[in-house]
Design a protein around this motif. Structure first.
Motif, short mmCIF file in Angstrom:
data_model
loop_
_atom_site.label_atom_id
_atom_site.label_comp_id
_atom_site.label_asym_id
_atom_site.label_seq_id
_atom_site.Cartn_x
_atom_site.Cartn_y
_atom_site.Cartn_z
N PHE A 30 0.81 -1.22 0.00
CA PHE A 30 0.00 0.00 0.00
C PHE A 30 0.85 1.27 0.00
N PHE A 31 2.10 1.18 -0.43
CA PHE A 31 2.91 2.39 -0.57
C PHE A 31 2.32 3.38 -1.59
N PRO A 32 1.68 2.91 -2.67
CA PRO A 32 1.04 3.87 -3.58
C PRO A 32 -0.01 4.73 -2.89
N LEU A 33 -0.78 4.13 -1.96
CA LEU A 33 -1.76 4.91 -1.21
C LEU A 33 -1.07 5.94 -0.34
N LEU B 156 9.60 2.86 -6.44
CA LEU B 156 9.60 3.45 -5.09
C LEU B 156 10.73 4.47 -4.93
N CYS B 157 11.85 4.20 -5.51
CA CYS B 157 12.98 5.15 -5.44
C CYS B 157 12.64 6.46 -6.15
N GLU B 158 12.01 6.37 -7.31
CA GLU B 158 11.61 7.58 -8.04
C GLU B 158 10.60 8.39 -7.24
N GLN B 159 9.62 7.69 -6.65
CA GLN B 159 8.61 8.38 -5.85
C GLN B 159 9.23 9.06 -4.62
N PHE B 160 10.19 8.39 -3.99
CA PHE B 160 10.84 8.99 -2.82
C PHE B 160 11.57 10.27 -3.18
N ILE B 161 12.36 10.23 -4.27
CA ILE B 161 13.11 11.42 -4.69
C ILE B 161 12.16 12.56 -5.02
N GLU B 162 11.10 12.25 -5.76
CA GLU B 162 10.16 13.29 -6.18
C GLU B 162 9.46 13.94 -4.97
N LEU B 163 8.89 13.13 -4.09
CA LEU B 163 8.10 13.67 -2.97
C LEU B 163 8.99 14.34 -1.93
N TYR C 153 16.31 22.37 -9.22
CA TYR C 153 16.34 20.90 -9.24
C TYR C 153 14.92 20.34 -9.38
N ILE C 154 13.97 20.93 -8.66
CA ILE C 154 12.57 20.45 -8.72
C ILE C 154 11.98 20.67 -10.10
N VAL C 155 12.26 21.80 -10.72
CA VAL C 155 11.75 22.07 -12.06
C VAL C 155 12.21 21.00 -13.05
N VAL C 156 13.49 20.63 -12.96
CA VAL C 156 14.02 19.59 -13.85
C VAL C 156 13.35 18.25 -13.56
N GLN C 157 13.14 17.94 -12.28
CA GLN C 157 12.49 16.69 -11.90
C GLN C 157 11.06 16.62 -12.45
N ARG C 158 10.35 17.74 -12.38
CA ARG C 158 8.98 17.76 -12.91
C ARG C 158 8.96 17.55 -14.42
N GLN C 159 9.89 18.15 -15.12
CA GLN C 159 9.95 17.94 -16.57
C GLN C 159 10.22 16.48 -16.91
N GLN C 160 11.14 15.88 -16.17
CA GLN C 160 11.43 14.46 -16.40
C GLN C 160 10.20 13.58 -16.09
N LYS C 161 9.48 13.95 -15.05
CA LYS C 161 8.27 13.19 -14.71
C LYS C 161 7.22 13.30 -15.80
#
Length: 702
Positions: A475-478, A545-552, A641-649
């Protein structure tokens, strides 16, 4: 006592008073005539006066007093009483009153000769008495009166039916099959001409015909029928576009400060009765909406006559529910916008009357249509949540009351789950998650001084409790979904400690344990709150999970990128992340974490250099709040850094959607091929059977 019949009630309301007065005059006249024949003795005169007085009191009684009983019937009125009682049964009235009728006729014939003065008085003041004929009042009631009294029944005008069907055959605009009138294009054109100078009678017939046309498949028996599709289309356009205009020409609205009200008069009451009958047609049409153009026409027509439904609370709820279902279920964005525009307009016009009803119905309808959430429905659901959140700002007092009630319900569900009642299934579902997400949107857009802000604390507590209810990797997605909701809520200026919830993911076996290879599809964290058991322990899930951790994590600290306390805020997080990278064997993830740590430290150095020049202390809240107000957060090291992450997402999501679309197309193509192959096989079998039959026939002929 038996139930009073419908005819008796109508007689009491319309004819009782008139009948009593009528018979009183007749009785007085009979007494006078009898006295004049006897010569008018002195002993009988007081009795006549007494009868007159009693009869007067009896005639002035109200209907309720008359039927309540407990009074003494004057002498000479027994036969009238008997006639009234017999009128309820409607069986032997004419036989019992025939004797009185003959006497009355004889007396009236001799009255002009015997008492010309009294005859002249009757002729001038009550000519109906001279034309007296014994009639059963129930039989004298017209069909039109019966139809006008009962608003719940379908209202049909008999006179107009005669005009439409025209027994002589002069009117060819409609045809009559059996007892039904068939709607034709000529009849619709005729109605359109009549609407140029509309009357309630014309509007009633058109509305009744349209109701029959809309409910053609309901199995109910209506007076009108429609067979021609062109006639139905023309009738629908006539009703939806011209009838509201005709209604307003018959009864004009009173408009004050942009609010429409209906004048209180007989015409308005009559039109209101017709439109009340018309409401079911609107509701049926709203259930069958197929395109935006149709939805816009129906909603525009309904809006024009909406003031007539405000006084009918049950009908009003049905209408709002029908519109809300279109708003919450349609996958066409334009249709959603049209339906919400209707809801928004009526709420803004009548906030005190319908706001609470609209908010409750819309919220429950939203939850009913969000059980199934995927890549195809998420945009519709998000539109509903964002648009409905706007309506809670119309009246913050009502919004707070409703919000308090529903957030409390969410808290009760969570408490029951914690106590073992119902398990975590009642919490870990899309409806509950969408509810929490919706209220985060409501509280984010409300004003800073709004009373709704008082709900932030309980909503955060419920959300945190839901996240920790079942902290398993499945339930990590939740968890990520609710963290995004809380990140949105953090924009209100309230600090919510989210990093500990994210750091717990790093300590789970889904990250620390060596993963096994898998060919499963990439996990869609945006549209799922749970993963299948097959994903647990796989590399594809670990990478997600690693991608979600970095993003959030970056998004969380990005909220405070300009905060004067940023260096102190990131210190525990940086130490924990460095400790993790030393133990982790995931090279790719360690590299991503090192880059994040670097950006966090760079941002902390910027804040430290800026605040070294300030002259205020931590207690000066206004200065602390305005610190680096002129600096755009995107220009900070962490912001870049966040702007670049959002573009990649966004790029990843685009590729993921394209892959999904291609996969769906491949499935559809495969399905078509299979269907085509099945059809070809069926055709071959049919040919073989035909050949076999032909050969058998040849053998038989030989």
């Amino acid at each position: 006592m038996g139930k009073t019949s419908k005819q008796t009630k109508k007689f009491q309301n319309k004819h009782l008073k008139h009948t009593i007065e009528h018979r009183k005059k007749a009785q007085d006249f009979k007494k006078k005539a009898a006295m004049r024949k006897k010569g008018g003795g002195a002993k009988e005169e007081p009795q006549v006066e007494a009868v007159k007085d009693d009869t007067k009191n009896f005639g002035e009684m109200s209907v309720d007093d008359f039927f309540a009983g407990g009074f003494e019937i004057p002498k000479g009125m027994e036969k009238s009483k008997k006639k009234l009682e017999d009128s309820d049964d409607d069986a032997s009235s004419s036989d019992e009153s025939s004797e009185d009728e003959e006497d009355m006729k004889k007396n009236l014939e001799n009255l002009e000769k015997q008492d010309p003065e009294f005859y002249k008085y009757l002729k001038e003041n009550d000519n109906q008495l001279l034309d007296f004929e014994g009639v059963n009042p129930l039989e004298a009631m017209s069909e039109d009166e019966e139809e006008e009294e009962d608003e719940e029944e379908e209202v049909v005008d008999e006179d107009d039916d005669k005009e439409v069907t025209n027994k002589g055959g002069a009117d060819k605009d409609a045809t009559k099959s059996g007892n039904k009138v068939e709607i034709t294009t000529k009849l619709v054109e005729k109605w359109g001409t009549q609407l140029e100078k509309p009357t309630a009678k014309v509007i009633r017939n058109i509305v009744s015909a349209f109701k029959a046309a809309v409910n053609i498949n309901s199995g109910e028996d209506y007076k009108y029928s429609v067979v021609d599709p062109k006639a139905f289309t023309e009738l629908m356009l006539l009703v939806l576009k011209k009838v509201p205009i005709a209604v307003q020409s018959v009864v004009k609205y009173k408009t004050k400060q942009g609010v429409r009200t209906i004048p209180q008069n007989a015409q308005a009451t009559q039109i209101g009765s017709i439109l009340k009958n018309h409401a079911s047609s609107y509701i049926t049409l709203l259930k069958d909406i197929t395109n935006t153009e149709t939805a816009a026409i129906i909603l525009a027509s309904l809006y024009e006559v909406f003031p007539y439904y405000l006084s009918h609370r049950r009908l009003l709820k049905q209408i709002i529910t029908a519109v809300a279902n279109v708003w919450a279920s349609s996958n066409d964005t334009d249709t959603q916008i049209a339906s919400f525009a209707f809801i928004n307009n009526v709420v803004r016009e009548y906030p005190k009357s319908i706001l609470e009803t609209v908010l409750k119905i819309s919220y429950s309808t939203l939850l009913q249509h969000c059980r199934k959430t995927n890549a195809h429905t998420i945009s519709r659901i998000n539109f509903c949540k964002n648009s409905l959140a706007e309506l809670f700002s119309v009246d913050e007092k009502i919004g707070y009351q409703i919000g308090f009630e529903y957030v409390r319900q969410l808290a009760i569900h969570l408490r029951n789950s914690v106590n073992g009642k119902g398990g975590f299934v009642t919490i870990y579902n899309w409806q509950y998650c969408h509810s929490l997400d919706f209220w985060s949107r409501v509280l984010t857009i409300c004003k800073e001084e709004s009373s709704l802000r008082q709900l932030i604390y309980p909503l955060v507590q419920v959300s945190l409790g839901a996240i920790r209810l079942n902290p398993t990797a499945q339930f990590f997605p939740l968890r990520f979904y609710l963290i995004r909701s809380l990140l949105r809520l953090s924009n209100t200026g309230v600090y919510i400690p989210l990093f500990p919830l994210l750091y717990e993911v790093l300590s789970s076996t889904a990250i620390t344990k060596s993963p096994k290879p898998s060919t499963l599809q990439i996990v869609d964290f945006e549209h799922n709150i749970k993963v299948n058991q097959a994903y647990l322990g796989t590399k594809i899930y670990q990478d997600g999970l690693c991608e979600q951790f970095i993003e959030l994590t970056s998004e969380f600290f990005g909220l405070f990128a300009k905060s004067i306390a940023f260096p102190e805020l990131i210190t525990p997080a940086v130490l924990g992340l460095k400790r993790f990278t030393k133990k982790s064997k995931n090279v790719k993830f360690n590299k991503q974490l090192s880059q994040l740590i670097e950006k966090l430290n760079a941002n902390a150095q910027l804040i430290s250099s800026k605040r070294s020049n300030v002259e205020f202390g931590p207690s000066d809240k206004r200065e602390v709040k305005e610190f680096l107000n002129n600096l755009n957060w995107e220009k900070t090291p962490l912001g870049q850094y966040i702007v670049v992450q959002r573009q990649q997402k966004e790029e990843r999501l685009r590729l993921f959607k394209e892959a999904q679309e291609e996969e769906e197309k491949a499935k559809e193509e495969k399905k078509r091929k299979e269907e085509k192959e099945e059809e070809e096989e069926d055709e071959e079998l049919a040919h073989l059977e035909d050949d076999e039959d032909a050969s058998e026939n040849e053998d038989m002929s030989d």
